[in-house]
Design an enzyme around this catalytic site. Structure first.
Site, PDB file in Angstrom:
ATOM      1  N   ARG A 127       3.207 -49.713  53.268  1.00  0.00           N
ATOM      2  CA  ARG A 127       3.456 -50.506  54.676  1.00  0.00           C
ATOM      3  C   ARG A 127       2.190 -49.200  54.974  1.00  0.00           C
ATOM      4  NH1 ARG A 127       9.509 -49.763  56.094  1.00  0.00           N
ATOM      5  NH2 ARG A 127       9.451 -47.834  55.794  1.00  0.00           N
ATOM      6  N   ARG A 146      14.618 -40.148  52.375  1.00  0.00           N
ATOM      7  CA  ARG A 146      15.704 -41.163  52.303  1.00  0.00           C
ATOM      8  C   ARG A 146      16.056 -41.927  50.601  1.00  0.00           C
ATOM      9  NH1 ARG A 146      10.243 -43.727  55.402  1.00  0.00           N
ATOM     10  NH2 ARG A 146      11.247 -45.640  55.261  1.00  0.00           N
TER      11      ARG A 146
END
Ligand code: AMP
Length: 190
Positions: A127, A146
């Site tokens: 991505r 994250r």
């Protein structure tokens, strides 16, 4: 249908939420998308959230809870929704439960997209490499943070929802179409 789509960063929550929204006419509420839009528009919310997001940290609970309450309180009682990226902490989950019960509503499904860590990293790196999908928080350091936050803050929610008999695990490593089929089946059979 009042659905929480649960899963690690890169598990495909956004993609699958869009498919469910199209098929079942639900409201799609992605707290990450609301925050990214606020940053693009330079609003106070955006300024407040940007530092946390760029680092890969969670935005403070009160901020995201405020976003969700505002969006859900505008919905007609009978209108279904998919929450994507919310709740991410036990406090958020508890507040959501309280807020919905005040409106005599509850969640109907919590669907967890299960994807192995190697596959998640591959997807997020892919991505990041696509300019069209690039996000300012797809840097290596931020991705690591994250994942850590997901493991420490968000993963415990599976138990929270298991105890409420709402959680269904879906194999999220399959193709987009097959994951969608499994999500549909889970929604239509329970
Ligand atoms: P997402 O698009 O769901 O991956 O979210 C992108 C970023 O937005 C996250 O890494 C957080 O910084 C922030 N964010 C989105 N949803 C939440 C939430 N429910 N609680 C805290 N931070 C959030």
């Amino acid at each position: 249908m009042r659905i929480v789509l649960f899963g690690a960063p890169g598990a495909g929550k956004g993609t699958q939420a869009e498919r469910l929204v199209r098929e079942f006419g639900l409201l799609h509420l992605s707290t990450g998308e609301v925050l990214r839009r606020a940053i693009r528009e330079g609003t106070r919310l955006g300024k407040e959230a940007q530092g946390f997001m760029d680092r890969g940290d969670l935005v403070p609970d009160e901020v995201v809870i405020g976003i969700v309450k505002e969006a859900l309180s505008k919905l007609d009682v009978g209108h279904g929704f998919v929450l994507d990226g919310f709740p991410r902490t036990t406090f958020q989950a508890t507040e959501l439960e309280r807020f919905l019960s005040e409106m005599n509503r509850n969640l109907t499904h919590v669907l967890s997209l299960e994807v192995g860590e190697d596959e998640l990293v591959t997807r997020i790196m892919a991505r990041a490499a696509h300019a069209k999908e690039a996000r300012s928080d797809d840097s290596e350091v931020s991705i690591r943070t994250r994942f850590k936050k997901f493991a420490s803050e968000t993963l415990p929610l599976k138990k929270f929802y298991q105890e409420r008999h709402l959680l269904r695990e879906i194999d999220g490593a399959q193709s987009v179409d097959l994951v969608h089929e499994d999500l549909r089946a889970a929604l239509l059979t329970s």
